[in-house]
Write a protein that holds these residues in place. Structure first.
Motif, mmCIF file in Angstrom:
data_model
loop_
_atom_site.group_PDB
_atom_site.id
_atom_site.type_symbol
_atom_site.label_atom_id
_atom_site.label_comp_id
_atom_site.label_asym_id
_atom_site.label_seq_id
_atom_site.Cartn_x
_atom_site.Cartn_y
_atom_site.Cartn_z
ATOM 1 N N ILE A 291 41.201 -9.620 11.149
ATOM 2 C CA ILE A 291 39.828 -10.046 10.973
ATOM 3 C C ILE A 291 39.864 -11.342 10.090
ATOM 4 O O ILE A 291 40.641 -11.539 9.019
ATOM 5 N N PHE A 292 39.361 -12.301 10.625
ATOM 6 C CA PHE A 292 38.896 -13.775 9.660
ATOM 7 C C PHE A 292 37.448 -13.671 9.743
ATOM 8 O O PHE A 292 36.683 -13.584 10.319
ATOM 9 N N VAL A 293 37.123 -13.877 8.192
ATOM 10 C CA VAL A 293 35.505 -14.187 8.143
ATOM 11 C C VAL A 293 35.647 -15.288 7.340
ATOM 12 O O VAL A 293 36.295 -15.453 6.219
ATOM 13 N N GLY A 294 34.767 -16.380 7.580
ATOM 14 C CA GLY A 294 34.501 -17.563 6.967
ATOM 15 C C GLY A 294 33.229 -17.898 6.925
ATOM 16 O O GLY A 294 32.196 -17.177 7.652
ATOM 17 N N HIS A 295 32.797 -18.910 6.298
ATOM 18 C CA HIS A 295 31.375 -19.452 6.148
ATOM 19 C C HIS A 295 30.774 -20.129 7.263
ATOM 20 O O HIS A 295 31.694 -20.733 8.108
ATOM 21 N N ASP A 296 29.644 -19.810 7.619
ATOM 22 C CA ASP A 296 28.885 -20.508 8.828
ATOM 23 C C ASP A 296 28.913 -22.006 8.815
ATOM 24 O O ASP A 296 28.999 -22.698 9.877
ATOM 25 N N LEU A 297 28.805 -22.498 7.540
ATOM 26 C CA LEU A 297 29.034 -24.175 7.407
ATOM 27 C C LEU A 297 30.554 -24.474 8.084
ATOM 28 O O LEU A 297 30.357 -25.558 8.704
ATOM 29 N N CYS B 160 31.051 -27.320 11.170
ATOM 30 C CA CYS B 160 32.057 -28.471 11.046
ATOM 31 C C CYS B 160 33.070 -28.317 12.319
ATOM 32 O O CYS B 160 33.088 -29.562 12.974
ATOM 33 N N ARG B 161 33.444 -27.199 12.437
ATOM 34 C CA ARG B 161 34.526 -27.150 13.764
ATOM 35 C C ARG B 161 33.756 -27.257 14.925
ATOM 36 O O ARG B 161 34.276 -28.113 15.876
ATOM 37 N N ALA B 162 32.246 -26.896 14.975
ATOM 38 C CA ALA B 162 31.718 -27.065 16.309
ATOM 39 C C ALA B 162 31.238 -28.567 16.413
ATOM 40 O O ALA B 162 31.350 -28.988 17.565
ATOM 41 N N LEU B 163 30.702 -29.114 15.318
ATOM 42 C CA LEU B 163 30.127 -30.360 15.367
ATOM 43 C C LEU B 163 31.240 -31.610 15.441
ATOM 44 O O LEU B 163 31.234 -32.698 15.999
ATOM 45 N N LEU B 164 32.335 -31.227 14.812
ATOM 46 C CA LEU B 164 33.251 -32.422 14.401
ATOM 47 C C LEU B 164 34.717 -32.240 14.832
ATOM 48 O O LEU B 164 35.586 -33.078 15.131
ATOM 49 N N GLY B 165 35.207 -30.929 15.212
ATOM 50 C CA GLY B 165 36.416 -30.438 15.727
ATOM 51 C C GLY B 165 37.418 -30.749 14.577
ATOM 52 O O GLY B 165 37.345 -30.070 13.403
ATOM 53 N N ASN B 166 38.359 -31.814 14.868
ATOM 54 C CA ASN B 166 39.477 -32.058 13.832
ATOM 55 C C ASN B 166 39.034 -33.525 13.077
ATOM 56 O O ASN B 166 39.757 -33.971 12.692
ATOM 57 N N GLU B 167 37.609 -33.987 13.464
ATOM 58 C CA GLU B 167 37.539 -35.433 12.893
ATOM 59 C C GLU B 167 36.759 -35.119 11.498
ATOM 60 O O GLU B 167 35.777 -34.232 11.496
ATOM 61 N N PRO B 168 36.829 -35.980 10.624
ATOM 62 C CA PRO B 168 36.084 -36.025 9.532
ATOM 63 C C PRO B 168 34.417 -36.388 9.595
ATOM 64 O O PRO B 168 34.191 -36.941 10.515
ATOM 65 N N GLY B 169 33.895 -35.889 8.787
ATOM 66 C CA GLY B 169 32.447 -36.455 8.692
ATOM 67 C C GLY B 169 31.343 -35.487 8.106
ATOM 68 O O GLY B 169 31.628 -34.554 7.192
ATOM 69 N N PHE B 170 30.013 -35.576 8.209
ATOM 70 C CA PHE B 170 29.185 -34.880 7.479
ATOM 71 C C PHE B 170 28.477 -34.054 8.413
ATOM 72 O O PHE B 170 28.187 -34.362 9.563
ATOM 73 N N CYS C 165 27.525 -30.521 4.010
ATOM 74 C CA CYS C 165 28.891 -30.739 3.717
ATOM 75 C C CYS C 165 29.467 -31.866 4.060
ATOM 76 O O CYS C 165 29.096 -32.208 5.075
ATOM 77 N N LEU C 166 30.685 -32.360 3.303
ATOM 78 C CA LEU C 166 31.324 -33.225 3.968
ATOM 79 C C LEU C 166 32.656 -32.547 4.385
ATOM 80 O O LEU C 166 33.103 -31.603 3.696
ATOM 81 N N TYR C 167 33.349 -32.831 5.166
ATOM 82 C CA TYR C 167 34.558 -32.124 6.218
ATOM 83 C C TYR C 167 35.582 -33.120 6.356
ATOM 84 O O TYR C 167 35.277 -34.402 6.880
ATOM 85 N N ASP C 168 36.745 -32.902 6.113
ATOM 86 C CA ASP C 168 37.808 -33.898 6.329
ATOM 87 C C ASP C 168 38.770 -33.540 7.517
ATOM 88 O O ASP C 168 39.753 -34.228 7.843
ATOM 89 N N GLY C 169 38.153 -32.894 8.408
ATOM 90 C CA GLY C 169 38.621 -32.337 9.761
ATOM 91 C C GLY C 169 39.360 -31.325 9.586
ATOM 92 O O GLY C 169 39.975 -30.682 10.758
ATOM 93 N N ILE D 250 36.264 -28.071 4.474
ATOM 94 C CA ILE D 250 35.033 -28.446 3.636
ATOM 95 C C ILE D 250 35.574 -29.133 2.295
ATOM 96 O O ILE D 250 36.243 -28.452 1.578
ATOM 97 N N THR D 251 35.205 -30.406 2.157
ATOM 98 C CA THR D 251 35.751 -31.163 0.937
ATOM 99 C C THR D 251 34.497 -31.077 -0.112
ATOM 100 O O THR D 251 34.832 -31.188 -1.540
ATOM 101 N N LEU D 252 33.237 -31.104 -0.011
ATOM 102 C CA LEU D 252 32.259 -31.221 -0.894
ATOM 103 C C LEU D 252 31.153 -30.571 -0.090
ATOM 104 O O LEU D 252 30.543 -30.706 1.012
ATOM 105 N N ASN D 253 30.345 -29.524 -0.886
ATOM 106 C CA ASN D 253 29.313 -28.918 -0.585
ATOM 107 C C ASN D 253 28.210 -28.801 -1.753
ATOM 108 O O ASN D 253 28.644 -28.279 -2.674
#
Length: 286
Positions: A90-96, A100-110, A121-125, A128-131
């Motif tokens: 079982i893996f449980v993670g945040h919907d945020l 990030c993974r759906a919108l940006l894959g392995n790329e950084p962004g907002f 949030c900001l995501y580094d690929g 999540i680096t800042l929320n």
């Protein structure tokens, strides 16, 4: 076999990848651990998961859920998943993180969520680096369905809504002020109750363009003022967004983003397809 889930406060989208690699989609209600406890989640899943889902054969469950941002909340959901999917990791993670993974894959962004609730949030690929906390239904969630719904209900109850739209609202819902107070203060899931009325505005927006635009513009402007502009160098990023509200009103969202000099990237209703792609193609192996 594995199953991947994107759980909002209202609905959870699931995708089973079976032994032949076939993708099978289904839905259940949403399970936000701020409102739904372990026992309720177990009962709901046992009653609503499709009969063809052979739970005992699953080897992995990847569940991303609204409200799953703290260890205590993750445990509420994980304890339910362990009881339902007895042989799976079982893996449980945040919907945020799912967004990030759906919108940006392995790329950084907002990345942002504009659905029943709001998050960003900001995501580094990878992580999540800042929320900046949206503070939820009572204190924040600017730009969300619940935020918009509260404005609609307030305008309806105070008589500020255009006359024809107010009549259509009553024809659709037959709610008195007392009914609304009862749903908000005495019944469970008030955030979901309020958010449901954003669809009403979408359905009638062509007939009441000025009111609809003003209401949604107010909500998205509040989203930028309360959250987006407080991210460092936010103008250097594009606005990538998941959620029914952001997607349904993406034309107004783009106008507001342009007002704040932020480009618009990917806007999708649901992350499930892109999240499945991430797990099958982009996720680190091993």
């Amino acid at each position: 076999m594995i199953v991947i889930a994107d759980g909002g406060s209202t609905k959870t989208n699931w995708c089973l990848i079976n032994e032949a690699g076939r993708k099978i989609y289904f839905n259940t209600e949403g399970y936000n651990p701020y409102f739904s406890k372990t026992e309720y989640i177990v009962k709901s899943l046992n009653e609503t998961l499709p009969d063809h889902l052979e739970k005992e054969k699953l080897t992995g469950v990847y569940y991303y859920g609204a409200g799953c941002s703290t260890p205590a909340n993750k445990k509420i959901v994980a304890d339910a998943m362990v009881q339902v999917f007895t042989n799976a990791e079982i893996f449980v993670g945040h919907d945020l993180l799912a967004s990030c993974r759906a919108l940006l894959g392995n790329e950084p962004g907002f990345a942002a969520i504009l659905g029943t609730g709001t998050n960003s949030c900001l995501y580094d690929g990878n992580d999540i680096t800042l929320n900046i906390d949206s503070l939820g239904y009572f204190l924040g969630d600017e730009g969300s369905g619940s935020f918009i719904g509260k404005r609609i209900l307030s305008d309806y109850m105070k008589g500020y809504m255009p006359k024809g739209l107010r009549e259509a609202f009553y024809d659709n819902y037959a709610l008195t002020n007392e009914d609304i107070f009862d749903n908000i203060y005495n019944k469970p899931l008030p955030n979901r109750f309020c958010a449901s009325f954003s669809k009403f505005l979408y359905d009638f927006k062509d007939n009441y363009e000025d009111y609809a635009f003003a209401t949604i513009d107010y909500a998205f402007t509040a989203f930028f003022e309360a959250l987006v502009i407080h991210y460092p160098n936010y103008k250097d990023h594009k606005l990538n967004c998941v959620g029914s509200v952001g997607y349904s009103f993406r034309d107004i969202l783009s106008i507001v983003a342009d007002r704040y000099e932020m480009g618009v990237g990917k806007i999708i209703r649901s992350p499930i397809d892109d999240l499945v792609h991430y797990h099958l193609e982009l996720a680190p192996k091993g």
